[in-house]
Design a protein around this motif. Sequence first.
Motif, PDB file in Angstrom:
ATOM      1  N   VAL A 110     -12.645  56.913   6.350  1.00  0.00           N
ATOM      2  CA  VAL A 110     -11.699  57.910   6.860  1.00  0.00           C
ATOM      3  C   VAL A 110     -10.545  57.265   7.606  1.00  0.00           C
ATOM      4  O   VAL A 110     -10.694  56.221   8.232  1.00  0.00           O
ATOM      5  N   PHE A 111      -9.389  57.935   7.500  1.00  0.00           N
ATOM      6  CA  PHE A 111      -8.210  57.582   8.290  1.00  0.00           C
ATOM      7  C   PHE A 111      -7.898  58.797   9.157  1.00  0.00           C
ATOM      8  O   PHE A 111      -7.833  59.925   8.655  1.00  0.00           O
ATOM      9  N   LEU A 112      -7.735  58.569  10.452  1.00  0.00           N
ATOM     10  CA  LEU A 112      -7.467  59.689  11.360  1.00  0.00           C
ATOM     11  C   LEU A 112      -6.219  59.423  12.184  1.00  0.00           C
ATOM     12  O   LEU A 112      -6.046  58.319  12.702  1.00  0.00           O
ATOM     13  N   TYR A 113      -5.310  60.411  12.245  1.00  0.00           N
ATOM     14  CA  TYR A 113      -4.333  60.398  13.324  1.00  0.00           C
ATOM     15  C   TYR A 113      -4.438  61.762  14.002  1.00  0.00           C
ATOM     16  O   TYR A 113      -3.734  62.702  13.646  1.00  0.00           O
ATOM     17  N   PRO A 114      -5.386  61.877  14.979  1.00  0.00           N
ATOM     18  CA  PRO A 114      -5.685  63.190  15.562  1.00  0.00           C
ATOM     19  C   PRO A 114      -4.615  63.646  16.536  1.00  0.00           C
ATOM     20  O   PRO A 114      -3.740  62.874  16.925  1.00  0.00           O
TER      21      PRO A 114
ATOM     22  N   VAL B 140      -8.586  54.425  13.023  1.00  0.00           N
ATOM     23  CA  VAL B 140      -7.908  55.249  14.038  1.00  0.00           C
ATOM     24  C   VAL B 140      -7.405  54.312  15.128  1.00  0.00           C
ATOM     25  O   VAL B 140      -7.944  53.208  15.297  1.00  0.00           O
ATOM     26  N   ASN B 141      -6.383  54.758  15.849  1.00  0.00           N
ATOM     27  CA  ASN B 141      -5.884  53.959  16.966  1.00  0.00           C
ATOM     28  C   ASN B 141      -6.739  54.260  18.189  1.00  0.00           C
ATOM     29  O   ASN B 141      -6.533  55.260  18.889  1.00  0.00           O
ATOM     30  N   GLU B 142      -7.717  53.418  18.411  1.00  0.00           N
ATOM     31  CA  GLU B 142      -8.676  53.633  19.516  1.00  0.00           C
ATOM     32  C   GLU B 142      -7.964  53.635  20.873  1.00  0.00           C
ATOM     33  O   GLU B 142      -8.493  54.096  21.863  1.00  0.00           O
TER      34      GLU B 142
ATOM     35  N   VAL C 283      -4.529  49.111  10.666  1.00  0.00           N
ATOM     36  CA  VAL C 283      -3.343  48.257  10.500  1.00  0.00           C
ATOM     37  C   VAL C 283      -2.192  48.792  11.352  1.00  0.00           C
ATOM     38  O   VAL C 283      -1.396  48.040  11.903  1.00  0.00           O
ATOM     39  N   GLY C 284      -2.114  50.124  11.430  1.00  0.00           N
ATOM     40  CA  GLY C 284      -0.982  50.716  12.159  1.00  0.00           C
ATOM     41  C   GLY C 284       0.200  50.957  11.234  1.00  0.00           C
ATOM     42  O   GLY C 284       1.309  51.256  11.660  1.00  0.00           O
ATOM     43  N   SER C 285      -0.058  50.830   9.934  1.00  0.00           N
ATOM     44  CA  SER C 285       0.941  51.167   8.921  1.00  0.00           C
ATOM     45  C   SER C 285       0.229  52.128   7.976  1.00  0.00           C
ATOM     46  O   SER C 285      -0.736  51.727   7.309  1.00  0.00           O
ATOM     47  N   MET C 286       0.691  53.379   7.914  1.00  0.00           N
ATOM     48  CA  MET C 286      -0.083  54.416   7.223  1.00  0.00           C
ATOM     49  C   MET C 286      -0.389  54.049   5.776  1.00  0.00           C
ATOM     50  O   MET C 286      -1.506  54.238   5.296  1.00  0.00           O
TER      51      MET C 286
ATOM     52  N   LYS D 196       0.974  62.590  15.422  1.00  0.00           N
ATOM     53  CA  LYS D 196       2.223  61.820  15.314  1.00  0.00           C
ATOM     54  C   LYS D 196       2.805  61.906  13.912  1.00  0.00           C
ATOM     55  O   LYS D 196       4.017  61.854  13.730  1.00  0.00           O
ATOM     56  N   LEU D 197       1.951  62.018  12.890  1.00  0.00           N
ATOM     57  CA  LEU D 197       2.436  61.882  11.515  1.00  0.00           C
ATOM     58  C   LEU D 197       3.158  63.140  11.034  1.00  0.00           C
ATOM     59  O   LEU D 197       2.811  64.263  11.416  1.00  0.00           O
ATOM     60  N   ARG D 198       4.145  62.906  10.167  1.00  0.00           N
ATOM     61  CA  ARG D 198       5.019  63.994   9.728  1.00  0.00           C
ATOM     62  C   ARG D 198       4.401  64.714   8.533  1.00  0.00           C
ATOM     63  O   ARG D 198       3.872  64.057   7.618  1.00  0.00           O
TER      64      ARG D 198
HETATM   65  P1  P6P Z   1       0.335  54.218  16.252  1.00  0.00           P
HETATM   66  C1  P6P Z   1       4.123  53.784  11.733  1.00  0.00           C
HETATM   67  O1  P6P Z   1       5.019  53.838  12.814  1.00  0.00           O
HETATM   68  C2  P6P Z   1       3.455  55.163  11.637  1.00  0.00           C
HETATM   69  O2  P6P Z   1       4.401  56.154  11.427  1.00  0.00           O
HETATM   70  C3  P6P Z   1       2.432  55.166  10.511  1.00  0.00           C
HETATM   71  O3  P6P Z   1       2.806  54.341   9.453  1.00  0.00           O
HETATM   72  C4  P6P Z   1       1.177  54.675  11.198  1.00  0.00           C
HETATM   73  O4  P6P Z   1      -0.014  55.189  10.605  1.00  0.00           O
HETATM   74  C5  P6P Z   1       1.330  55.239  12.616  1.00  0.00           C
HETATM   75  O5  P6P Z   1       2.720  55.436  12.832  1.00  0.00           O
HETATM   76  C6  P6P Z   1       0.793  54.287  13.657  1.00  0.00           C
HETATM   77  O6  P6P Z   1       0.941  54.911  14.924  1.00  0.00           O
HETATM   78  O7  P6P Z   1       0.585  55.245  17.331  1.00  0.00           O
HETATM   79  O8  P6P Z   1      -1.135  54.010  16.015  1.00  0.00           O
HETATM   80  O9  P6P Z   1       1.099  52.937  16.431  1.00  0.00           O
END
Ligand code: P6P
Length: 338
Positions: free
Chosen positions: A261-265, A211-213, A245-248, A274-276
């Motif tokens: 786990v992978f989280l984008y809450p 997760v992006n802390e 990594v910041g790349s899904m 953020k994710l589509r």
């Molecule tokens: P953040 C890359 O821009 C992306 O769409 C996904 O690949 C990635 O998981 C996410 O945004 C990263 O977002 O806000 O953590 O930089």
Amino acid sequence: HAADAHRTDLMTITRFVLNEQSKYPESKGDFTILLNNIVLGCKFVCSAVNKAGLAKLIGLAGETNVQGEEQKKLDVLSNEVFVKALISSGRTCILVSEEDEEATFVSPPMRGKYCVVFDPLDGSSNIDCGVSIGTIFGIYTMKGSDPTIEDVLQPGKDMLAAGYCMYGSSCMLVLSTGNGVNGFTLDPSLGEFILTHSDIKIPKKGKIYSVNEGNAKNWDVSTAKYVDNCKYPKDGSLPKSLRYVGSMVADVHRTLLYGGVFLYPADKKSPNGKLRVLYEVFPMSFLMEQAGGQAFTGKQRALELVPKKIHERSPIFLGSYDDIEEIKEIYAAEGNNA
Ligand code: P6P
């Protein structure tokens, strides 16, 4: 010898899909033709990404995409390649790309029955620093006789297939057509994707959270509580490691193979995350469930979302079955009180 057999009995992705499709006597090979064109797009992008530094493709195209982000030339190129490859397959009727504000409706005689939703180059902000990026795609079947936008607003559980291609230390295509998940690695000397990871299953529980802390200040109570449990386990178990990594595609691929786990809450800034939904959340959720994992939005099973707009966003928690159960229990107890 088994090793030799492996070397000489090359199971290419095309052969694999043909074998799969032969289980459906009524199939006329349309899906195989569609997939072959997706594979062609992935091979092209793989080559372009690997040469990006040399071919001066890096750098801003000066345009901005519908997300308001600066487009890098590889984004533009990848999108054009996939749109052209999909239309020329003669098997698609609607295309939804992260790079195009509107859906593309394919006119006869090139129209087919499949609707493809895709992010041609996800994680593209990482291109210049050489971090793995990828293509993510999902495939629906048109519901009626004429394509309408409703055909690409179906819940993810109705996808026919989903997959991603990761352009990293090797080029790997991970695919599910609803009968499990398989991984194919590109052999550049043959120009073929070869089956290297058969019937991928995600470990039931993992030791990694992703997760992006940096967004912690804005998380809701339940996400904050879950992440805290990862760092300071209450049951005396070892803390989870953080890998982000910041790349899904890179983060999900590691989660699929290693577990966790992978989280984008959601957070206060982005209440829908953020994710589509169509071309990030659904394909990755489809793969996770097919591999024995789970995908949860904080409110429901991700694949049961019914999108209203093609670029809609959703929070996403995906990965190992038991880890996601823990998140679901916290949300059930605490709710989404941000
Ligand atoms: P953040 C890359 O821009 C992306 O769409 C996904 O690949 C990635 O998981 C996410 O945004 C990263 O977002 O806000 O953590 O930089």
